[in-house]
Design an enzyme around this catalytic site. Structure first.
Site, mmCIF file in Angstrom:
data_model
loop_
_atom_site.group_PDB
_atom_site.id
_atom_site.type_symbol
_atom_site.label_atom_id
_atom_site.label_comp_id
_atom_site.label_asym_id
_atom_site.label_seq_id
_atom_site.Cartn_x
_atom_site.Cartn_y
_atom_site.Cartn_z
ATOM 1 N N ASP A 197 0.883 -1.169 0.000
ATOM 2 C CA ASP A 197 0.000 0.000 0.000
ATOM 3 C C ASP A 197 0.916 1.213 0.000
ATOM 4 O O ASP A 197 1.617 1.465 0.978
ATOM 5 C CB ASP A 197 -0.895 -0.004 1.242
ATOM 6 C CG ASP A 197 -1.896 1.160 1.259
ATOM 7 O OD1 ASP A 197 -1.655 2.162 0.550
ATOM 8 O OD2 ASP A 197 -2.900 1.070 1.983
ATOM 9 N N ASN B 64 2.680 3.092 -10.813
ATOM 10 C CA ASN B 64 1.404 3.066 -11.506
ATOM 11 C C ASN B 64 0.211 3.262 -10.571
ATOM 12 O O ASN B 64 -0.855 3.690 -10.997
ATOM 13 C CB ASN B 64 1.260 1.721 -12.241
ATOM 14 C CG ASN B 64 -0.134 1.525 -12.805
ATOM 15 O OD1 ASN B 64 -0.495 2.109 -13.820
ATOM 16 N ND2 ASN B 64 -0.947 0.717 -12.130
ATOM 17 N N SER C 7 2.009 8.946 -15.534
ATOM 18 C CA SER C 7 1.293 10.205 -15.409
ATOM 19 C C SER C 7 0.083 10.165 -16.343
ATOM 20 O O SER C 7 -0.494 9.099 -16.572
ATOM 21 C CB SER C 7 2.232 11.376 -15.728
ATOM 22 O OG SER C 7 1.575 12.605 -15.551
ATOM 23 N N TYR D 56 -6.779 15.944 -9.642
ATOM 24 C CA TYR D 56 -6.102 14.846 -10.325
ATOM 25 C C TYR D 56 -4.972 15.421 -11.173
ATOM 26 O O TYR D 56 -3.842 14.947 -11.137
ATOM 27 C CB TYR D 56 -7.081 14.059 -11.194
ATOM 28 C CG TYR D 56 -6.409 12.961 -11.991
ATOM 29 C CD1 TYR D 56 -5.918 11.834 -11.357
ATOM 30 C CD2 TYR D 56 -6.243 13.077 -13.370
ATOM 31 C CE1 TYR D 56 -5.273 10.825 -12.072
ATOM 32 C CE2 TYR D 56 -5.609 12.078 -14.100
ATOM 33 C CZ TYR D 56 -5.130 10.961 -13.450
ATOM 34 O OH TYR D 56 -4.479 9.972 -14.162
ATOM 35 N N LYS E 279 -0.735 14.921 -10.745
ATOM 36 C CA LYS E 279 0.138 14.468 -11.823
ATOM 37 C C LYS E 279 1.130 15.560 -12.249
ATOM 38 O O LYS E 279 2.280 15.268 -12.597
ATOM 39 C CB LYS E 279 -0.693 14.003 -13.022
ATOM 40 C CG LYS E 279 -1.532 12.759 -12.746
ATOM 41 C CD LYS E 279 -0.679 11.575 -12.330
ATOM 42 C CE LYS E 279 -1.484 10.296 -12.240
ATOM 43 N NZ LYS E 279 -0.660 9.135 -11.829
ATOM 44 N N THR F 134 -9.553 1.122 -19.662
ATOM 45 C CA THR F 134 -9.280 0.367 -18.445
ATOM 46 C C THR F 134 -10.399 0.669 -17.449
ATOM 47 O O THR F 134 -11.239 1.546 -17.689
ATOM 48 C CB THR F 134 -7.930 0.787 -17.828
ATOM 49 O OG1 THR F 134 -8.064 2.117 -17.290
ATOM 50 C CG2 THR F 134 -6.810 0.756 -18.852
#
Length: 293
Positions: free
Chosen positions: A59, A84, A135, A149, A153, A184
């Site tokens: 984690d 990732n 990223s 978000y 990044k 995904t």
């Protein structure tokens, strides 16, 4: 003779992380696939173990993340780390609470730093290794309705630019992968306010952007299998990545390339407009420059 790589991949239990693990294994490399819940990863992607990949619990937000990575890197002779693990946070800044904001940075930014810090000492001693930062196109060009978000990044990319120069003397490479929209499960795990967007923002650019993202899920143009293969090839200098060993940024997806060009043009236009004012705002006495370029 082809070089053998051992990859440690965070967030490998689903989506792009799992595909990178599979691509590396199919290319003949070794993989340590990490996740908070390895049981779900084993169930969803049994081929990782079938191809001799190993699972490890990690984690990235835990205090022990850095030391865990240090141990895994030593135990498995890891020479590629892929940051990732991460998730999306949707909503305009005004609608987000500070707990959501801090959690986003904790996973997407601080978690990646902990993992990276865990890998650097061994990589530095060996004078080799690659650190891959996953990223987003939103990490180069901010996205309305995803300010935090994008912020997480952008922060990751800023550190990565500096880190690339810090680590180059030790033979360590940093690669920033800027993913566009890929097919995904990423969008299914997005955090957001109880009400998607508050009344004052209804009908604004942020609202319209968010409304485009949701119905587009499952129909994204990006192929995660191809993206994973591209990352493996660029890291290993094979196939399509044979001539890309010197790149810092790897945009993936036609949308990522388009957004990068739009951002660069906007930035260039601003510099040209502001150049005279920018160069005026200095002391009149000549100076030889600081910091050194």
């Amino acid at each position: 003779m082809a070089t053998h790589y051992t990859w440690l991949i965070t967030g490998a239990s689903s989506g792009q992380g799992a595909e990178i693990a599979l691509a590396a294994l199919r290319a003949g490399h070794s993989v340590v696939a990490t996740a908070r819940n390895t049981a779900s990863g084993k169930a969803a992607y049994p081929d990782i173990e079938k191809l001799a990949g190993v699972w490890a619990t990690l984690d990235v937000t835990e205090e022990s993340a850095q030391s865990t990575v240090e141990k895994l890197v030593a135990q498995h002779s890891v020479n590629v780390v892929v940051n990732n693990a991460g998730y999306g946070l949707r909503g305009v800044l005004e609608d987000l609470n500070m707990a959501q904001i801090r959690a986003q940075m904790e996973t997407n930014f601080f978690g990646a730093l902990a993992v990276t810090k865990g890998a650097i000492p061994a990589f530095r001693e060996r004078r080799s290794g690659t650190i891959v930062m996953i990223s987003s196109a939103s990490g180069f060009s901010g996205t309305p309705s995803q300010s935090m978000y994008s912020g997480s990044k952008f922060a990751l990319e800023g550190v990565s630019e500096s880190l690339a120069d810090e680590l180059a003397p030790f033979g360590i490479r940093v690669l920033i992968v800027e993913l566009g929209a890929y097919r995904t499960p990423f969008q299914t795990a997005v955090d957001k306010p109880k009400d998607d967007i508050s009344e004052p923002y209804k009908g604004t650019t942020a609202d319209k952007t968010a409304q485009r993202i949701t119905p587009g899920h499952g129909r994204q143009a990006g192929d995660p299998v191809k993206a994973a293969k591209a990352i493996v090839e660029v890291v290993t200098g094979t196939g399509r990545g044979a001539d890309l060993q010197d790149v810092l940024r790897l945009p993936l997806g036609k949308d990522a390339v388009t957004r990068a060009y739009v951002k660069m043009k906007s930035f260039s236009d601003d510099i040209e407009k502001c150049k005279e004012l920018a160069e005026w705002a200095v002391f009149d006495v000549p100076y030889d420059g600081y910091p050194p370029l």
